[in-house]
Design a protein around this motif. Structure first.
Motif, short mmCIF file in Angstrom:
data_model
loop_
_atom_site.label_atom_id
_atom_site.label_comp_id
_atom_site.label_asym_id
_atom_site.label_seq_id
_atom_site.Cartn_x
_atom_site.Cartn_y
_atom_site.Cartn_z
N ARG A 106 -0.24 -4.85 8.13
CA ARG A 106 0.10 -5.29 9.48
C ARG A 106 -0.70 -4.46 10.48
N GLY A 107 -0.65 -4.88 11.71
CA GLY A 107 -1.31 -4.12 12.76
C GLY A 107 -2.81 -3.98 12.54
N GLU A 108 -3.32 -2.78 12.75
CA GLU A 108 -4.77 -2.56 12.69
C GLU A 108 -5.38 -2.86 11.32
N TRP A 109 -4.61 -2.82 10.26
CA TRP A 109 -5.15 -3.02 8.92
C TRP A 109 -5.03 -4.48 8.44
N ARG A 110 -4.41 -5.36 9.23
CA ARG A 110 -4.09 -6.73 8.81
C ARG A 110 -5.28 -7.50 8.24
N HIS A 111 -6.41 -7.46 8.89
CA HIS A 111 -7.64 -8.10 8.41
C HIS A 111 -8.78 -7.09 8.39
N ALA A 112 -8.47 -5.88 7.98
CA ALA A 112 -9.41 -4.76 8.10
C ALA A 112 -10.61 -4.86 7.17
N VAL A 113 -10.44 -5.41 5.99
CA VAL A 113 -11.52 -5.44 5.01
C VAL A 113 -12.41 -6.65 5.29
N GLY A 114 -13.40 -6.46 6.14
CA GLY A 114 -14.36 -7.51 6.45
C GLY A 114 -13.76 -8.78 7.03
N GLY A 115 -12.61 -8.67 7.69
CA GLY A 115 -11.96 -9.83 8.29
C GLY A 115 -11.06 -10.59 7.33
N LEU A 116 -10.97 -10.13 6.08
CA LEU A 116 -10.14 -10.78 5.08
C LEU A 116 -8.68 -10.36 5.23
N ARG A 117 -7.75 -11.23 4.83
CA ARG A 117 -6.35 -10.83 4.79
C ARG A 117 -6.27 -9.64 3.84
N THR A 118 -5.63 -8.58 4.28
CA THR A 118 -5.68 -7.30 3.58
C THR A 118 -4.31 -6.85 3.12
N ALA A 119 -4.25 -6.39 1.88
CA ALA A 119 -3.05 -5.75 1.34
C ALA A 119 -3.29 -4.25 1.40
N MET A 120 -2.19 -3.48 1.51
CA MET A 120 -2.36 -2.03 1.60
C MET A 120 -1.27 -1.28 0.86
#
Length: 188
Positions: A106-120
């Motif tokens: 969520r937040g800043e990391w939501r699509h952090a990896v090259g604009g892809l939906r991101t899990a963390m």
């Protein structure tokens, strides 16, 4: 720009191989896995190899020796050979992120990896190190290994920060810049 792809091979079956330090922010690209990223100024280039070809790149945040453990950041890409349905499942597959630790960012990391939906996943290791792991998946293949692959993402990109509690806030700022520099494109 340094580029690497499936033609680079090594007889060395180690996880990393160092080159000269980066004198200015430099974009490193990998055509096989369709990504590029910038390493911080003055940092060593640590190649992530599987023994046959380069999967990723990273750097040390303290020191210049890629073979020594310590604070680091990296981007690793691999094929989704287990046919996992999304990035969160890939993260759950990694033992330390099993269960509720693996979540959609969520937040800043939501699509952090090259604009892809991101899990963390964020956790503290038994040795006291702190890890922040981000995963995005991309690229569906046409045909290929079978029906399962036609419905699942083909490549996952794992971005990792490993540091100490004392260095976490400082290293997190460098990691943010590293993550923002990631560009994802179709592999060649």
């Amino acid at each position: 720009m340094r580029a690497f792809g499936p033609t680079i091979a090594s007889a060395i079956a180690t996880a990393v191989l160092a080159t000269a330090p980066v004198e200015a922010a430099e974009r490193i690209s990998n055509d096989e896995y369709g990504f590029s990223v910038e390493l911080p100024d003055g940092s060593p280039v640590c190649w992530g190899e599987s023994g046959t070809h380069v999967h990723g790149v990273g750097t040390r945040l303290a020191g210049q020796d890629c073979a020594q453990p310590g604070p680091s950041l990296s981007l690793w890409a691999d094929y989704n050979s287990a046919f996992l349905p999304d990035a969160r499942h890939v993260l759950r597959y990694e033992g330390r992120c099993a269960g509720p630790k693996a979540a959609w960012a969520r937040g800043e990391w939501r699509h952090a990896v090259g604009g892809l939906r991101t899990a963390m996943c964020h956790y503290e290791r038994a040795d006291g190190a702190v890890e922040l792991v981000l995963i995005g998946q991309t690229t569906r293949t046409e045909g290929g290994w079978g029906k399962a692959e036609d419905k699942t993402p083909h490549i996952f990109h794992t971005v990792r920060l490993v540091t100490t509690k004392a260095r976490y806030e400082r290293d997190l700022e460098v990691f943010r810049r590293f993550v923002r520099s990631i560009r994802i494109s179709p592999p060649r």
